[in-house]
Design an enzyme around this catalytic site. Structure first.
Site, PDB file in Angstrom:
ATOM      1  N   PRO A 225       0.825  -1.211   0.000  1.00 48.18           N
ATOM      2  CA  PRO A 225       0.000   0.000   0.000  1.00 48.18           C
ATOM      3  C   PRO A 225       0.857   1.259   0.000  1.00 48.18           C
ATOM      4  O   PRO A 225       1.897   1.316   0.661  1.00 48.18           O
ATOM      5  CB  PRO A 225      -0.804  -0.125   1.298  1.00 48.18           C
ATOM      6  N   CYS A 226       0.422   2.245  -0.760  1.00 43.21           N
ATOM      7  CA  CYS A 226       1.142   3.522  -0.855  1.00 43.21           C
ATOM      8  C   CYS A 226       0.131   4.659  -0.700  1.00 43.21           C
ATOM      9  O   CYS A 226      -0.156   5.382  -1.657  1.00 43.21           O
ATOM     10  CB  CYS A 226       1.890   3.637  -2.182  1.00 43.21           C
TER      11      CYS A 226
END
Length: 615
Positions: A225-226
């Site tokens: 996840p970013c």
């Protein structure tokens, strides 16, 4: 390495005039189905409920490679429950990836300390101990009241599981004379007098392959996840993306790859990875792979191109050791027009036929093709399981109803199933009374939304406004039928609030939230939002796949997942690379029957069973 701007490919160079591993030993149109199965182990990082690894394993199995999800890691406990339910033989760990990396490093030290590295594990022989086997070994002798003695070690982690501000290696202790409910996490330095118990646990864990060691995981997949690149983040650090803690998981992912050194990696992410800061994070991921002497290839794939009624473009990054063949990307199988969605600089990374090619593709799937056979339900549906009330109508519906055994080929032709097919998770998020009444007022026709409600009119430039000639309508609660947020959403230009889908449409992307306030997620003919199962079908989850957790959590698991048909196509690409059945280009055509091979075998099975019943 060679470098090509097409799909940002770093690949092996030919050596001494010989062909590199990228050279084809068979034509692109040939499949590897006749080759004996090779067994590979898979680690699924940021696994969610397991869609990416599920598709990879299904595709690889179809193409002749026995890929097994041996380990999975995710921070969401409900997603871990879902994955374990559907993959009972997978070692599922509910922890963050950073602590998992520290644990792997400590685990290697323990295995070296007890001289285990290099000895044979049970998993290598094809059999695995399970928790029941360990319970049989438990010492049930009584301990005098008030005394505590370590019976055995039953778990290991890195972090602060007891919330005592003591970050480090911890062991889960089963106390002698006590049951599992009294297990506690104890730090390593508190178990100095229990070296034999620790040795027993590490030896058993090594044999059972509970954690991967360097070189033991053949494949690593995951979607780190970013959140720091999200357009919803007003504080994005475009000048230094990696200094934002919300973007550090892509670094952690690559650190785990560097430690475990798998043969292949597959990373997935949102297209914003290539949009934000001129694609900094995408470039970083590729550069990390190349710096570790991995080949790399990046493509943007659209889920609808592989047989789903949603668009959903995502970034996929292949990596392969220099000793292996770099996997390709599969050409689309369905006629979906790809317009926009990616920055101009990365247009050559979109996986598609070029304009000079005239392929024969299947028609794009529509919403009705995927969900119209499902039983009608209400806004207040409470059942987690229910029977089908009609047979499948489309090929997609027939395929999505296949059981696990039918999809994996373990159900023998002629063997009648003892279980009736059951539908799971076909229930919607229950709307509150006000929103439910608003939904009931939305007409059941294509394109309907809050603009069709009384008192709203569309003015110049497609901006909504209140109709001065119509009195405001109020709900029994006293709140307005049309909320102010509908009128002001995107400066009054958006038709999305309380929007109704229609059978002949496709969905832009499956979302994680089921609130209809600013999304088009209402069922075409029923007064409710799309159910969890309907969303799961839009993502290609087989109907047998069950989810766990509160309703909102199940929507999140489905919305965050990789579309299963996409990962399944990539599983075939992986299997072709494993057996070196690849061409020299970046793309390949999926083997004949990719979409329908299960249906063919199922039709044969149905015919055989029908004949048997008549006799």
């Amino acid at each position: 390495m060679s470098y090509s701007t097409s799909y940002t490919s770093f690949a092996n160079l030919p050596i001494d005039g010989l062909h590199s591993p990228m050279s084809s030993v068979t034509s692109d149109s040939e499949s590897s189905l006749s080759i004996g199965k090779t067994r590979l182990t898979l680690l699924d990082l940021y696994s969610g409920c397991g869609a990416m690894s599920t598709g990879l394993c299904l595709g690889a199995n179809f193409a002749g490679t026995n890929l097994q999800t041996r380990w999975a890691v995710d921070l969401n406990s409900f997603a871990c429950e879902s994955l374990k339910l559907n993959h009972p033989h997978t070692e599922v760990r509910n922890e963050d990836a950073e602590n998992f990396l520290m644990l792997l490093q400590e685990w290697e030290k323990l295995c070296k300390r007890f001289s285990l590295i290099g000895t044979q594990s049970y998993f290598d022989d094809g059999c695995m101990l399970n928790d029941d086997d360990e319970d049989d070994l438990e010492d049930s002798s009584e301990v005098p009241k008030g005394e505590f003695e370590v019976g055995k070690i039953v778990g290991i982690c890195y972090g602060d599981p007891a919330k005592l501000s003591k970050v480090g290696l911890h062991f889960k202790v089963r106390w002698k004379g006590y049951g599992p409910s009294e297990d506690t996490w104890e730090p390593l330095d508190g178990l100095r007098k229990c070296q034999e118990r620790i040795k027993d646990f590490v030896t058993s864990g090594y044999k059972r392959n509970i954690l991967p060691l360097p070189g033991s995981a053949d494949v690593i997949c995951g979607g780190p996840p970013c959140q720091g690149i999200s357009g919803f983040n007003r504080f994005r650090q475009s000048d230094a993306p990696l200094q934002d803690p919300k973007n550090k998981q892509v670094v952690v992912f690559m650190d785990i790859v560097e430690f475990l050194k798998p043969k292949y990696i597959l990373m997935e992410n949102v297209v914003d990875m290539l949009k934000f800061a001129r694609g900094f994070l995408g470039r970083y991921a590729i550069s990390r792979l190349v710096s570790m002497n991995y080949q790399a290839r990046m493509g943007l794939m659209v889920a609808g191109c592989y047989g789903l009624p949603q668009f959903r473009m995502r970034v996929f990054l292949w990596g392969a050791l220099s000793t292996e063949v770099l996997p390709q990307f599969p050409y689309p199988t369905h006629d979906v027009v790809i317009r926009g969605g990616c920055p101009n600089e990365f247009e050559s990374n979109v996986v598609a036929y070029d304009e000079s090619q005239r392929p024969t593709l299947e028609k794009a799937l529509l919403l009705g093709d995927a969900i119209r056979d499902l039983p009608p339900i209400t806004n207040a549906e409470k059942r987690d399981e229910m029977p089908y009330d009609q047979p499948p109508i489309t090929n997609f519906q027939r395929m999505i109803r296949l059981t696990r055994d039918e999809l994996t080929g373990s159900r023998q032709v002629g063997a009648k199933s003892s279980k009736k097919a059951c539908l799971f998770d076909h229930r919607p998020l229950e709307l509150n009374d006000d929103d439910y009444q608003r939904v009931c007022a939305i007409p059941k026709r294509k394109g309907a939304n809050f603009r069709d409600l009384s008192g709203v009119r569309v003015g110049e430039d497609n901006v909504v406004e209140w109709d001065p000639e119509i009195s405001s309508v109020y709900l029994p609660s006293g709140k307005p039928l049309v909320p102010d947020y509908c009128m002001s959403f995107i400066k009054g230009k958006s038709p999305k609030p309380f929007g109704r889908l229609w059978w002949d449409e496709t969905v832009p992307t499956v979302v994680t939230r089921a609130e209809p306030h600013n999304q088009v997620i209402l069922h075409p003919e029923q007064d409710r939002v799309l159910s969890i199962r309907e969303n799961a079908r839009l993502q290609g989850f087989p109907d047998y796949y069950q989810l766990r957790g509160p309703i909102k959590e199940r929507y999140i698991q489905v919305g965050n997942a990789v579309a299963v048909p996409v990962s399944r196509a990539l599983g075939i690409a992986l299997a072709r690379a494993v057996v070196k059945d690849c061409g020299s280009g970046a793309l390949f055509e999926l083997p004949p029957g990719f979409q329908q091979h299960e249906l063919t075998s199922l039709n044969n099975l149905d015919a055989i069973e029908a004949v048997a019943e008549t006799k």
